[in-house]
Design a protein around this motif. Structure first.
Motif, mmCIF file in Angstrom:
data_model
loop_
_atom_site.group_PDB
_atom_site.id
_atom_site.type_symbol
_atom_site.label_atom_id
_atom_site.label_comp_id
_atom_site.label_asym_id
_atom_site.label_seq_id
_atom_site.Cartn_x
_atom_site.Cartn_y
_atom_site.Cartn_z
ATOM 1 N N ILE A 27 0.869 -1.175 0.000
ATOM 2 C CA ILE A 27 0.000 0.000 0.000
ATOM 3 C C ILE A 27 0.907 1.226 0.000
ATOM 4 C CG2 ILE A 27 -2.139 -0.961 0.875
ATOM 5 C CD1 ILE A 27 -1.360 -0.168 3.671
ATOM 6 N N ARG A 28 0.743 2.018 -1.044
ATOM 7 C CA ARG A 28 1.657 3.118 -1.316
ATOM 8 C C ARG A 28 1.339 4.340 -0.460
ATOM 9 N NH1 ARG A 28 0.838 4.629 -7.293
ATOM 10 N NH2 ARG A 28 -1.333 4.413 -6.579
ATOM 11 N N GLU A 29 2.391 5.084 -0.147
ATOM 12 C CA GLU A 29 2.231 6.434 0.391
ATOM 13 C C GLU A 29 2.119 7.348 -0.822
ATOM 14 O OE1 GLU A 29 5.541 5.175 1.986
ATOM 15 O OE2 GLU A 29 4.509 4.251 3.664
ATOM 16 N N ARG A 75 -1.738 7.509 2.804
ATOM 17 C CA ARG A 75 -1.382 6.146 2.408
ATOM 18 C C ARG A 75 -2.638 5.412 1.913
ATOM 19 N NH1 ARG A 75 0.775 3.610 7.274
ATOM 20 N NH2 ARG A 75 2.820 4.417 6.690
ATOM 21 N N GLU A 76 -2.441 4.563 0.914
ATOM 22 C CA GLU A 76 -3.547 3.767 0.416
ATOM 23 C C GLU A 76 -4.135 2.900 1.527
ATOM 24 O OE1 GLU A 76 -2.399 3.083 -4.271
ATOM 25 O OE2 GLU A 76 -1.440 1.809 -2.765
ATOM 26 N N ASN A 77 -5.393 2.518 1.338
ATOM 27 C CA ASN A 77 -6.131 1.798 2.361
ATOM 28 C C ASN A 77 -6.283 0.327 1.955
ATOM 29 O OD1 ASN A 77 -8.081 0.804 4.164
ATOM 30 N ND2 ASN A 77 -9.118 2.772 4.282
ATOM 31 N N PRO A 78 -5.854 -0.608 2.790
ATOM 32 C CA PRO A 78 -5.961 -2.026 2.429
ATOM 33 C C PRO A 78 -7.396 -2.532 2.366
ATOM 34 C CG PRO A 78 -5.272 -1.805 4.709
ATOM 35 C CD PRO A 78 -5.235 -0.424 4.114
ATOM 36 N N VAL A 79 -8.332 -1.803 2.965
ATOM 37 C CA VAL A 79 -9.733 -2.211 2.900
ATOM 38 C C VAL A 79 -10.184 -2.335 1.443
ATOM 39 C CG1 VAL A 79 -12.099 -1.432 3.383
ATOM 40 C CG2 VAL A 79 -10.352 -1.305 5.167
ATOM 41 N N ASN A 80 -9.607 -1.504 0.590
ATOM 42 C CA ASN A 80 -10.000 -1.511 -0.817
ATOM 43 C C ASN A 80 -9.397 -2.675 -1.599
ATOM 44 O OD1 ASN A 80 -11.411 0.952 -0.449
ATOM 45 N ND2 ASN A 80 -9.500 2.080 -0.627
ATOM 46 N N ASN A 106 3.816 -3.344 10.801
ATOM 47 C CA ASN A 106 4.000 -2.930 9.413
ATOM 48 C C ASN A 106 3.390 -3.906 8.418
ATOM 49 O OD1 ASN A 106 5.246 -0.523 9.803
ATOM 50 N ND2 ASN A 106 7.277 -1.162 9.176
ATOM 51 N N VAL A 107 2.867 -5.018 8.889
ATOM 52 C CA VAL A 107 2.311 -6.041 8.007
ATOM 53 C C VAL A 107 0.846 -6.257 8.376
ATOM 54 C CG1 VAL A 107 2.425 -8.455 7.268
ATOM 55 C CG2 VAL A 107 4.542 -7.177 7.700
ATOM 56 N N ILE A 108 0.000 -6.268 7.359
ATOM 57 C CA ILE A 108 -1.425 -6.551 7.536
ATOM 58 C C ILE A 108 -1.712 -7.896 6.890
ATOM 59 C CG2 ILE A 108 -3.773 -5.786 7.034
ATOM 60 C CD1 ILE A 108 -2.584 -2.918 6.866
ATOM 61 N N LEU A 109 -2.301 -8.796 7.642
ATOM 62 C CA LEU A 109 -2.681 -10.102 7.117
ATOM 63 C C LEU A 109 -4.032 -10.016 6.429
ATOM 64 C CD1 LEU A 109 -1.838 -12.355 10.208
ATOM 65 C CD2 LEU A 109 -0.392 -11.969 8.201
ATOM 66 N N VAL A 110 -4.122 -10.615 5.258
ATOM 67 C CA VAL A 110 -5.414 -10.824 4.613
ATOM 68 C C VAL A 110 -5.831 -12.253 4.953
ATOM 69 C CG1 VAL A 110 -6.705 -10.867 2.456
ATOM 70 C CG2 VAL A 110 -4.843 -9.215 2.766
ATOM 71 N N MET A 111 -6.918 -12.372 5.681
ATOM 72 C CA MET A 111 -7.358 -13.660 6.208
ATOM 73 C C MET A 111 -8.504 -14.209 5.374
ATOM 74 S SD MET A 111 -5.433 -13.943 8.991
ATOM 75 C CE MET A 111 -6.245 -15.167 10.041
ATOM 76 N N GLU A 112 -8.447 -15.506 5.096
ATOM 77 C CA GLU A 112 -9.589 -16.251 4.570
ATOM 78 C C GLU A 112 -10.094 -17.117 5.706
ATOM 79 O OE1 GLU A 112 -8.231 -18.416 1.180
ATOM 80 O OE2 GLU A 112 -8.328 -16.676 -0.165
ATOM 81 N N MET A 154 2.003 -4.999 2.800
ATOM 82 C CA MET A 154 3.147 -4.339 3.445
ATOM 83 C C MET A 154 2.949 -2.825 3.411
ATOM 84 S SD MET A 154 6.119 -4.807 4.920
ATOM 85 C CE MET A 154 6.479 -6.490 4.434
ATOM 86 N N LYS A 155 3.235 -2.164 4.539
ATOM 87 C CA LYS A 155 3.125 -0.707 4.596
ATOM 88 C C LYS A 155 4.397 -0.101 5.176
ATOM 89 C CE LYS A 155 0.583 -0.537 9.039
ATOM 90 N NZ LYS A 155 1.417 0.399 9.807
ATOM 91 N N ASP A 156 4.394 1.227 5.302
ATOM 92 C CA ASP A 156 5.550 1.990 5.794
ATOM 93 C C ASP A 156 6.770 1.717 4.918
ATOM 94 O OD1 ASP A 156 5.657 4.005 7.579
ATOM 95 O OD2 ASP A 156 5.975 2.782 9.349
ATOM 96 N N LEU A 157 6.656 2.026 3.651
ATOM 97 C CA LEU A 157 7.677 1.640 2.680
ATOM 98 C C LEU A 157 8.857 2.602 2.667
ATOM 99 C CD1 LEU A 157 5.247 0.714 -0.227
ATOM 100 C CD2 LEU A 157 6.201 -0.792 1.522
ATOM 101 N N ALA A 158 8.606 3.884 2.480
ATOM 102 C CA ALA A 158 9.709 4.809 2.211
ATOM 103 C C ALA A 158 10.620 5.012 3.418
ATOM 104 C CB ALA A 158 9.163 6.151 1.743
ATOM 105 N N GLU A 159 10.048 5.043 4.629
ATOM 106 C CA GLU A 159 10.865 5.309 5.812
ATOM 107 C C GLU A 159 11.726 4.114 6.207
ATOM 108 O OE1 GLU A 159 9.480 8.420 8.986
ATOM 109 O OE2 GLU A 159 7.897 6.941 8.751
ATOM 110 N N GLU A 160 11.256 2.895 5.949
ATOM 111 C CA GLU A 160 11.884 1.742 6.586
ATOM 112 C C GLU A 160 12.307 0.650 5.613
ATOM 113 O OE1 GLU A 160 9.037 0.600 9.617
ATOM 114 O OE2 GLU A 160 9.971 1.999 11.004
ATOM 115 N N MET A 161 12.301 0.906 4.314
ATOM 116 C CA MET A 161 12.703 -0.094 3.335
ATOM 117 C C MET A 161 14.027 0.340 2.712
ATOM 118 S SD MET A 161 12.524 -0.183 -0.235
ATOM 119 C CE MET A 161 12.916 -1.512 -1.352
#
Length: 636
Positions: free
Chosen positions: A357-359, A389-394, A462-468, A477-484
């Motif tokens: 998810i991009r900033e 930042r983009e929203n993972p809900v979408n 920093n990690v969001i699980l997509v659960m089935e 994965m989030k928080d890309l620019a500061e910590e990658m």
């Protein structure tokens, strides 16, 4: 009812806000919080070789240990098992504390004071560190008193309920959520486990003083239309006009309410008086603070973007540097564009469902007085900034839901881990569940490292699980620019991307796997599963090795890299996060040189080395056939 004077003609009772600020500080909860944090401190400081418990005897698979305070008066005894990665599984019920032979209850503040010297805490830093510990105890009592969701309830809960109920954020840090700067009145408003949805503050900021950057295809007008809507934009523009100013001069910027009241409205008073900053009011939408404390989720319109705002508190080893650096703000959107384009069409990442998810936009205001008087790296220059930042809900499909990966380390107030509940209700064996989780999480991280020389900061927040159902299917994965970080090819990259490049010595080049994944997350997850009797420590690490070997067998073209950067090597440097924080808890690392200044202490035996395919019969091809099912996903 008792009452007392609160000043002036105001009368407060026990039910007033002053009383509510401490209502959760009950003796029983305080004792539990102190026991929990003292056990954690012993385990983590021993893991980093700051403390060296003495083994007195072994009995029924447990070691009985003694830890003596430097003054010779204090003593701690406990029983523990030492798992792989020198993980200390301590039985909390066994902990006994004595001082001058008198038995006392565990006390985390006294423990830190007793062991100040071996921990290396400077005298000048000790009061601040003790305040952090007290703040953590305060919030732990609140969670136990108020956030009493059982794991049975949480297993079915929605994304934000889980987000606000977590018992553990960064598990390796002893002082992991001090949040110094928040008062007890601020805590219920802004702490993620306490706060309900709240409005944020909006300002108009002079375009000439503001760096505003977006990804391709997005500009300020479109961003504001999507985030604020026409009604709010018209109202905000009218407030600017009422001040006798031209709305065309300004950009709109969101601000954390705490930051406005405690920082900006005073230190930026000259900018406000000069009409370069205009207070517009509160957001029409309500927002929910996240575990990443500067980041807010839109509770009114859950499909809108996250907003991340500078916050000048002491938290997780940074003072004021919960701000957002101007340089990072200007390069973040183009970096996100580059990274997402690089990874979007990769076959392995597509198969695992790995998503970023991009900033997508940033804004940073330059205070003329600060720019003139302060050094370029002064954190006070970065206190008025925001990121969208983009929203993972979408991103989720029918039948999927979201869960922070920090939830896999959550333990409820009955001592039951959420991960064990998820496994039990999934219909899968523990081994099959962990295989699916590792394929979703570890496989794409390995591929990004070996195929693209990329390392992330993939901790639980920093990690969001997509659960089935009850099973992880893929990760976001989030928080890309500061910590990658990018480990190769700096000379061939544009300047905006080069800022994220790092040159690391071969010995620590794989810290993104060995430290961030193995030591700082898997070590805690493996211990939790072992403690609950869900899956043994040995079996967990064997499954990790299986996942690595299966990935490597599926990508023979990367064989040279696998050999050069061997994830099965026998040992790796012990990267000590608490040592780093105890050295300076006001600036954990230099934000302008984040790849230096780490603290290492000896080496750790690699927990998967003994399970390397070359050391097993059947070889890699047999492992690959057994691990993967139809379509490349692990069998369940």
């Amino acid at each position: 009812m008792d009452a007392f004077s609160g000043g002036g003609d105001r009368l407060w009772t026990r039910s007033g806000p002053e009383a509510r600020a401490v209502a959760h500080l009950e003796p029983a909860l305080w004792a539990i919080a102190n026991l929990r944090l003292t056990v954690k401190a012993i385990a983590e400081f021993a893991h980093e070789l700051l403390l060296l418990p003495h083994l007195e005897r072994e009995e029924a698979g447990w070691g009985h240990y003694r830890l003596d305070a430097p003054d010779g008066r204090g003593r701690y005894r406990f029983r523990a098992r030492r798992l792989r990665l020198e993980s200390w599984l301590i039985d909390p019920a066994s902990l006994r504390r004595t001082r001058d032979e008198d038995e006392l209850p565990p006390d985390a503040l006294s423990f830190i004071a007793e062991f100040q010297r071996p921990l290396g805490i400077r005298d000048a830093m000790l009061p601040i560190y003790l305040d952090e510990i007290a703040s953590i105890l305060y919030s732990d009592c609140y969670k136990r008193a108020v956030k009493r969701h059982t794991v049975t309830e949480l297993a079915d809960a929605d994304f934000q309920t889980i987000e606000t109920t977590m018992s553990e954020g960064h598990p390796s840090f002893v002082a992991n959520s001090g949040r110094l700067g928040f008062s007890t009145a601020d805590y219920p408003a802004y702490a993620p486990e306490a706060a309900g949805p709240l409005p944020i503050v909006w300002l108009a900021v002079d375009r000439d003083r503001t760096a505003f950057t977006t990804v391709a295809g997005l500009d300020h007008e479109r961003l504001m239309a999507e985030e604020l809507g026409a009604t709010a934009i018209a109202a905000f523009s009218e407030r600017i006009t009422e001040r006798g100013l031209d709305p065309a001069r300004f950009l709109f910027m969101p601000v954390h309410p705490w930051q406005w009241f405690n920082r900006l409205s005073m230190s930026f008073a000259p900018e406000i008086a000069a009409g370069r900053i205009v207070f517009l009011g509160h957001s029409p939408d309500l927002y929910q603070p996240q575990q990443s404390i500067r980041t807010f989720f839109n509770a009114t319109s859950p499909s809108k973007r996250y907003v991340k705002m500078a916050l000048s508190i002491l938290n997780m080893g940074f003072l004021l540097q919960r701000g957002l650096s101007r340089e990072d703000m200007e390069t973040t959107p183009p970096f996100n564009d580059w990274l997402s384009g690089l990874l979007a069409r990769d076959a392995v990442l597509q198969e695992t469902g790995f998503t970023l998810i991009r900033e997508v936009a940033t804004a940073s205001y330059s205070n003329a007085y600060h720019d003139e008087a302060l050094a370029e790296d002064a954190p006070q220059r970065d206190v008025l900034a925001a990121v969208w930042r983009e929203n993972p809900v979408n991103l989720i499909k029918p039948g999927e839901r979201l869960m922070t990966m920090a939830a896999l380390l959550h333990v409820d107030t009955d001592g039951k881990p959420l991960v064990s509940e998820l496994i039990a209700r999934s219909g899968l064996s523990a081994e099959a569940w962990i295989r699916r989780y590792l394929h979703a999480y570890l496989t794409p991280l390995l591929h990004c490292y070996y195929a693209y020389d990329l390392i992330f900061m993939p901790h639980g927040e920093n990690v969001i699980l997509v659960m089935e159902g009850m099973t992880p299917a893929r990760i976001v994965m989030k928080d890309l620019a500061e910590e990658m970080r990018i480990l190769e090819g700096a000379d061939t990259l544009p300047p905006a991307i080069r800022r994220n490049c790092a040159e690391l010595e071969d010995d620590v080049r794989m810290d993104g796997i060995f430290t961030d994944v193995f030591d700082c997350f898997f070590r805690h997850l493996a211990q939790l599963l072992e403690r609950a009797g869900t899956l043994s420590d040995e079996r967990f690490w064997r499954l990790v090795a299986d996942c690595v070997a299966a990935y490597q067998a599926s990508r023979p073209e990367l064989g040279e890299k696998f050999a050069r950067h061997d994830v099965f090597r026998s040992e790796f440097p012990r990267n000590c996060l608490n040592r780093l924080q105890l050295r300076d808890n006001q600036q954990l690392i230099d934000p302008d040189d984040p790849d230096k200044g780490f603290e290492y202490a000896g080496r750790l035996a690699n927990p998967i080395a003994e399970f390397a395919p070359r050391r097993r019969s059947g070889g890699v091809l047999g492992l690959l056939a057994g691990y993967f099912g139809v379509g490349g996903a692990p069998e369940g």
